[in-house]
Structures are given as structure tokens and as C-alpha cells.
Design a protein around this motif. Structure first.
Motif, PDB file in Angstrom:
ATOM      1  N   UNK A  68       1.583   5.791  -4.826  1.00 35.88           N
ATOM      2  CA  UNK A  68       0.548   5.229  -5.688  1.00 35.88           C
ATOM      3  C   UNK A  68       0.172   3.889  -5.089  1.00 35.88           C
ATOM      4  N   UNK A  69      -1.065   3.740  -4.640  1.00 32.52           N
ATOM      5  CA  UNK A  69      -1.398   2.537  -3.908  1.00 32.52           C
ATOM      6  C   UNK A  69      -2.862   2.171  -3.957  1.00 32.52           C
ATOM      7  N   UNK A  70      -3.171   1.098  -3.246  1.00 28.83           N
ATOM      8  CA  UNK A  70      -4.536   0.599  -3.070  1.00 28.83           C
ATOM      9  C   UNK A  70      -4.809   0.567  -1.582  1.00 28.83           C
ATOM     10  N   UNK A  71      -5.991   1.028  -1.175  1.00 30.85           N
ATOM     11  CA  UNK A  71      -6.309   1.052   0.248  1.00 30.85           C
ATOM     12  C   UNK A  71      -7.783   0.729   0.487  1.00 30.85           C
ATOM     13  N   UNK A  72      -8.068   0.317   1.730  1.00 29.17           N
ATOM     14  CA  UNK A  72      -9.459   0.173   2.160  1.00 29.17           C
ATOM     15  C   UNK A  72     -10.075   1.562   2.223  1.00 29.17           C
ATOM     16  N   UNK A  73     -11.167   1.772   1.505  1.00 27.13           N
ATOM     17  CA  UNK A  73     -11.745   3.108   1.412  1.00 27.13           C
ATOM     18  C   UNK A  73     -13.081   3.247   2.124  1.00 27.13           C
ATOM     19  N   UNK A  74     -13.646   2.122   2.592  1.00 22.24           N
ATOM     20  CA  UNK A  74     -14.968   2.179   3.214  1.00 22.24           C
ATOM     21  C   UNK A  74     -14.940   2.225   4.719  1.00 22.24           C
ATOM     22  N   UNK A  75     -13.750   2.374   5.305  1.00 26.10           N
ATOM     23  CA  UNK A  75     -13.602   2.430   6.760  1.00 26.10           C
ATOM     24  C   UNK A  75     -12.804   3.682   7.108  1.00 26.10           C
ATOM     25  N   UNK A  76     -12.849   4.125   8.365  1.00 25.75           N
ATOM     26  CA  UNK A  76     -12.135   5.359   8.727  1.00 25.75           C
ATOM     27  C   UNK A  76     -10.633   5.295   8.452  1.00 25.75           C
ATOM     28  N   UNK A  77      -9.993   4.151   8.766  1.00 22.06           N
ATOM     29  CA  UNK A  77      -8.559   4.017   8.492  1.00 22.06           C
ATOM     30  C   UNK A  77      -8.361   3.645   7.031  1.00 22.06           C
ATOM     31  N   UNK A  78      -7.730   4.518   6.277  1.00 18.39           N
ATOM     32  CA  UNK A  78      -7.489   4.234   4.856  1.00 18.39           C
ATOM     33  C   UNK A  78      -6.241   3.355   4.746  1.00 18.39           C
ATOM     34  N   UNK A  79      -6.389   2.103   5.186  1.00 19.53           N
ATOM     35  CA  UNK A  79      -5.247   1.205   5.330  1.00 19.53           C
ATOM     36  C   UNK A  79      -4.727   0.755   3.973  1.00 19.53           C
ATOM     37  N   UNK A  80      -3.444   1.014   3.717  1.00 20.07           N
ATOM     38  CA  UNK A  80      -2.823   0.616   2.460  1.00 20.07           C
ATOM     39  C   UNK A  80      -2.588  -0.887   2.426  1.00 20.07           C
ATOM     40  N   UNK A  81      -2.900  -1.499   1.288  1.00 21.90           N
ATOM     41  CA  UNK A  81      -2.686  -2.933   1.122  1.00 21.90           C
ATOM     42  C   UNK A  81      -1.742  -3.239  -0.037  1.00 21.90           C
ATOM     43  N   UNK A  82      -1.447  -2.244  -0.852  1.00 21.28           N
ATOM     44  CA  UNK A  82      -0.486  -2.389  -1.953  1.00 21.28           C
ATOM     45  C   UNK A  82       0.007  -1.001  -2.314  1.00 21.28           C
ATOM     46  N   UNK A  83       1.280  -0.911  -2.703  1.00 21.69           N
ATOM     47  CA  UNK A  83       1.841   0.377  -3.118  1.00 21.69           C
ATOM     48  C   UNK A  83       2.920   0.135  -4.159  1.00 21.69           C
ATOM     49  N   UNK A  84       2.982   1.045  -5.123  1.00 24.77           N
ATOM     50  CA  UNK A  84       3.869   0.867  -6.269  1.00 24.77           C
ATOM     51  C   UNK A  84       5.275   1.368  -6.007  1.00 24.77           C
ATOM     52  N   UNK A  85       5.395   2.512  -5.357  1.00 23.21           N
ATOM     53  CA  UNK A  85       6.663   3.248  -5.317  1.00 23.21           C
ATOM     54  C   UNK A  85       7.138   3.518  -3.901  1.00 23.21           C
TER      55      UNK A  85
END
Length: 588
Positions: A68-85
Motif C-alpha cells: 500500500x503506497x504512494x507513487x509518481x504516476x505521471x511518468x513511466x517509472x512508477x517510483x514509490x515515495x511512501x509505503x505503509x506495509x
């Protein structure tokens, strides 16, 4: 002298900015009571109004497990910047929900609680993912009850604030989101930025391997109380004295519109990255690139006598591209965890002191590792006024000796496990590692043998050595010949035949560009798909490819001399990341 009014005013302004941002976004991004997401391949995340960020389930490496996380969604790499678990991945079918009674939690398909916000959160009215990537839970008056920006993992985003005693924790590995061995902290006593290693699985902190004093020279008693990444990508520390310390001062920032993130990476470097926000001519011309990082030399800066160091026990560290640590096991050792190159090494076989009356030389051999030392690891013997041969013989005949270091006229016998090993080309000396003769002799048969159809095909590593001897006696300033060496070396690596003379220049450019593309995308295996030996030593392959690209630079002034090439291939000189060999040409 502290300025409490200044702090209060600044914090109030920050709160008002956040509150206004929430009100502005409320019509579009509210996650209302009763909303939920289910972990699956078809799960649709909640997005920020701009579409730059997404909150939801991120699948892990093709498994039926999710973060469960937050990621950059507007670029090809869906880079995670925060994750819960990160320490407890969610199986397929897990659910995150904002319940009707105003609580927020992640549960397994069986209803077991996997994660919930650390602080007690009751009375949530709605949730929202803001345009800056901050996920918030608020009450009916739009007061923030919890937000991801105040519960960070390994990354800071622009406008995010790290308070005094706040910290970032690295991942265990790039693809393993459990808490790692490194942390960044804003110290409570003086506001310094420090990087430390920790003793997993506890939170006990070992020594500091980087520190940046943020005190104000005009007000020595002033200290930092907030670390902020601003919208322009600058990392600043705010001080009580109203001063600002810019950690990235003097670093050139790219022109244009970019995403930024500051991440404590799995290898221990705190790095500021940039990424273009938009495509250029319909293409993403650049991925994440490094703007700034600390420390400058993590191999040498890790000096404590406790813990694994950058590379783990029984290994040694050298600097690679962008000052990243490269980790190698000692001869006779192998990775403790084959999936973790930073997890240290274990001895393949223990010395046997009960081998009858055989001479030590009949049982063991010494393998040299030049310029490699473990200055903080304990010795069990220190023997002065010895030469290398004497040190070698003493280690061979000592059943307890596995590693000895000869340096400055001393022979040190080292205790295991070794920690904080590093290459140091400024110090003359070497490590002498004792390995069994059976292990040495068993290396050769284990290598794949060529069949009759490939008798004339020399492996890339051997061919590189042959070519090196061929060119070794050329003038050290010769650079035209260096290009020819690079062409032949790259052709042999890729198992290609000699090119026709009339197409030589065009074909060489295509080959060099293809090799450079594979190198940049970390897909060197494509160059040696039929060469199993090369695949088994990807670090050596990478070095050969990097050297060949340097040799084939279109600009002759960028090509190294053959003397420099020999030093790079022999590991005496570190091979830096090569630029594109033909920047004014391209291949489709």
C-alpha cells in the motif's frame, strides 16, 4: 538565542498553506467514508487532481503480494515515495478502507489488520491525496489528523518537512521494502543532519558515517529545527536564528520543469534526484538522474568498529558510478544471501588443522587482494618488520589465519568476521587470503566448456586480456589505436565477426550505441546472450563494456591512452561512467 515567535509564525503559515490546499482540492479528490480499494492486478488507485501521484496497491515483482503506497504516476517509472506495509506485504484480496465509523486501516482477506496509522486516528471525515504527494486524513473541519508527510519512509518530496528528531529509514534492498540498515536524522541537540547505521532488527543506532553541522556562525547557539525540500529541489535546514542552511548550495540544477525527490537509498547514500515532468518531442528523454548525494565516499567514511559497514561482513567496498558502493566478497567467500549484494559474505570452507603431515602449501594457497584493508576490524596478531613472503608463509602455517594484511612493514593477522572493508589506492599494501587448494582447482572444471562448433570462439574475458597484451607496448599517448582496441573488444564481447571495410564506420557507431544503450538500461546480458561465462561475472563484463565505450568516443580528446586502458582493465584505476560515444548520432 531561539526565536519562538518566528517558529510559531512560520508553522502557522505552513498550516494555512496546507489547509487552503486541502480546501482547494476537496471537490475533486475526497475519499469519502465507506470507500475502499482491493489489492489486485485490476485495482484502480486514488489519484491526485494533477494526476502526478497515485495512492493504492503496488504489485511486488510479479508476485501476488502488494504494497500500500504512494507513487509518481505521471511518468513511466512508477517510483514509490511512501509505503505503509514494507515489513508485512499484503496478499491479493487485501483491503484498505475508510470505514463508516471514521477509521482507516489495511486488512488481509481474512480480516487481519496489516497496518493502520501510527497515531490513534478517530473521527476521520474524508481522505485526500494532494498534488504534492501528501496523503491526508482530516476531520469535518478539514483539520489534518494524520498525513504521510509526517510519517515518512525513505523519501522526501517538495514541500515536505522533517522535524527535529524526525528520520528517514532506508529500504533493506532496492526491491525489498523492509526497514534497512541506514537512517537519516535531524539531531535534537544541535540540528545537525546525520547518517547512521542501525543494528537490525532493533532500532539501536551505531556510529555516524556522515554529519553536516547546520549551526549559524553568527549565532553559535542557534540550531536547526526543520529539514525542508523546496519546490525548486533545494534541501534546506531552517534555524532558530531565522537563517537557512542550503545543503545543496553550489550544485547545478537542471533548467526546465522537473520532479524532485530526496531518498535515503538502500546503499546508504542520501540522494537528490530529478526527473523531467513532460516528454520532449513525444519521448521520455531522461529517467531519474542524480543531482546531489552524500557522503562523498561511503567506503572510507564508515569507520565504526560495530555493524556490517556498507557491504556487510567479510567483504570490501569500492566506489562505482555516482560514488555508489560496489561490494565484493573475499576469495574463498560467497554472498550470505545471493539476493542481497550488501548483505555480506560467508566462508565457503573452514581451514582443517588435521590434515596429517602435509605441508601447508599442499593444502592451501594465498590469493592477493591489492589495496584492500579493514582498518576498524580487530587483529589477533601484529608482526613488525616482515616482508610479504614472510607474512604469506606465517598465514599459511597458522590454522587460525584466514586473512592477513601486509602494510607499512607490518603483518596483521585479522579476526573474523571482517567489517568495513574498503579499497584504498592511496595506501600501499594488500590483503592475503588463504583458500584451500581444492577450492582453487575446482574453479576451472565448473566453467562451461565450448563444444566442437565453438572451438574458435574465445570468451570475452580471455579475448580482452589477449587484446590488452597486443596493445600494451604501444605509445602511452596513442589514441587512434585505442579506438581500434575498443572496436575489437566490443565485437568480441558481442560475439560478432569482423565487419566489412566499406561499412565499418557506420556499423561501429551502431554497435557502440547499442552497447551504450544496454549499459545505461542495465541490460548488459543482451550483449552476451550466448556467453555463459560472461554472464557469471557481470561486474567484469560491465568493466569491459565501460572501457570499450570510453575507447570508442567519437571525440578523440575523450578517449583514454592505452596506458590508462591497461590500468582500468587491471582494476588499478576506477572506471567512471562513460558518456554516450556518439552524442550527435542516434539509432532507432
Amino acid at each position: 538565542m531561539a526565536y519562538p515567535c518566528f517558529r510559531t509564525t512560520l508553522n502557522l503559515l505552513l498550516f494555512l498553506v496546507l489547509t487552503l490546499s486541502v480546501f482547494a482540492q476537496t471537490p475533486n479528490v475526497n475519499v469519502t467514508l465507506g470507500s475502499h480499494l482491493i489489492a489486485s492486478d485490476s485495482s484502480v488507485p486514488w489519484k491526485s487532481p494533477s494526476g502526478d501521484f497515485a495512492f493504492g496497491f503496488h504489485k511486488i515483482n510479479g508476485q501476488k503480494l502488494f504494497l500500500l503506497g504512494i507513487w509518481f504516476d505521471g511518468i513511466p517509472e512508477k517510483t514509490l515515495v511512501w509505503y505503509a506495509n514494507g515489513d508485512h506485504l499484503a496478499p491479493e484480496g487485501s483491503k484498505v478502507e475508510l470505514t463508516l465509523d471514521g477509521s482507516f486501516r489495511l486488512t488481509s482477506p481474512q480480516g487481519e489488520e496489516i497496518w493502520k496509522p501510527r497515531s490513534s486516528v478517530d473521527g476521520v471525515a474524508y481522505a485526500a491525496l494532494l498534488n504534492n504527494g501528501n496523503f491526508i486524513l482530516t476531520d469535518n473541519s478539514s483539520k489534518s489528523l494524520w498525513e504521510s508527510f509526517k510519517d515518512p519512509r525513505d523519501t522526501m518530496l517538495p514541500t515536505q518537512i522533517l522535524e527535529v528528531d524526525g528520520k528517514l529509514s532506508s529500504r533493506l534492498q532496492e526491491s525489498n521494502y523492509s526497514k534497512g540498515r541506514f537512517l537519516l536524522r535531524l539531531q535534537p541537540n544541535d540540528g545537525s543532519i546525520v547518517l547512521k547505521t542501525i543494528a537490525l532488527p532493533t532500532d539501536y543506532e551505531y556510529g555516524t558515517y556522515f554529519t553536516r553541522n547546520t549551526s549559524d556562525e553568527a549565532s553559535p547557539n542557534s540550531s536547526g529545527y526543520q529539514l525542508v525540500l523546496d519546490k525548486s529541489g533545494h534541501l534546506n535546514v531552517l534555524l532558530d536564528s531565522r537563517s537557512v542552511v542550503n545543503l545543496t548550495m553550489g550544485r547545478e540544477f537542471p533548467a526546465g520543469d522537473y520532479f524532485y525527490r530526496a531518498t535515503l537509498d538502500a546503499d546508504g547514500l542520501f540522494t537528490l534526484y530529478g526527473h523531467p515532468r513532460a516528454q520532449i518531442n513525444g519521448r521520455w528523454g531522461q529517467t531519474w538522474f542524480t543531482i546531489w548525494s552524500v557522503p562523498d565516499d561511503i567506503c572510507s567514511d564508515s569507520k565504526g568498529d560495530l555493524g556490517l559497514g556498507p557491504c556487510g561482513y567479510n567483504s570490501y567496498c569500492s566506489l562505482g558510478t555516482n560514488r555508489r558502493p560496489l561490494c565484493e566478497c573475499l576469495p574463498g567467500f560467497s554472498l550470505s544471501d545471493t539476493n542481497n549484494k550488501f548483505g555480506g559474505c560467508q566462508q565457503n570452507s573452514l581451514p582443517n588443522c588435521r590434515e596429517g603431515k602435509s605441508k601447508p602449501e599442499d593444502l592451501y594457497a594465498i590469493q592477493e587482494v591489492p589495496n584492500t584493508f579493514w582498518p576498524t576490524s580487530s587483529n589477533y596478531e601484529q608482526l613488525p618488520s616482515l616482508n610479504e613472503d614472510e607474512c604469506r608463509q606465517l598465514c599459511l602455517s597458522d590454522c587460525n589465519c584466514v586473512v592477513a594484511v601486509i602494510k607499512e612493514g607490518f603483518c596483521w593477522k585479522k579476526k573474523l568476521p571482517l567489517s568495513n572493508g574498503r579499497k584504498d589506492y592511496n595506501t600501499f599494501g594488500k590483503a592475503l587470503v588463504k583458500v584451500s587448494n581444492s577450492a582453487v582447482s575446482s574453479d576451472e572444471p565448473s566453467r562451461p566448456k565450448s563444444d566442437t562448433g565453438n572451438k574458435n570462439q574465445t570468451t570475452s574475458v580471455l579475448a580482452g586480456a589477449i587484446l590488452l597484451e597486443w596493445f600494451r607496448n604501444m605509445p602511452i599517448t596513442a589514441k587512434v589505436d585505442v579506438y581500434s582496441y575498443g572496436v575489437m573488444l566490443l565485437e568480441i564481447i558481442c560475439c560478432r565477426k569482423c565487419l566489412d571495410m566499406e561499412n565499418e564506420n557506420e556499423e561501429e557507431i551502431i554497435l557502440a550505441d547499442w552497447a551504450y544503450d544496454c549499459y545505461k538500461r542495465r541490460k548488459l546480458g543482451k550483449l552476451v546472450e550466448t556467453d555463459e561465462e560472461a554472464k557469471n561475472d557481470m561486474k567484469k563484463l560491465e568493466r569491459l563494456v565501460m572501457v570499450s565505450i570510453w575507447c570508442m568516443q567519437e571525440d578523440p580528446s575523450l578517449r583514454p591512452s592505452m596506458w590508462t586502458v591497461t590500468q582500468m582493465l587491471e582494476g588499478i584505476i576506477q572506471v567512471s561512467a562513460p558518456p554516450c560515444p556518439s552524442p550527435f548520432s542516434s539509432i532507432s
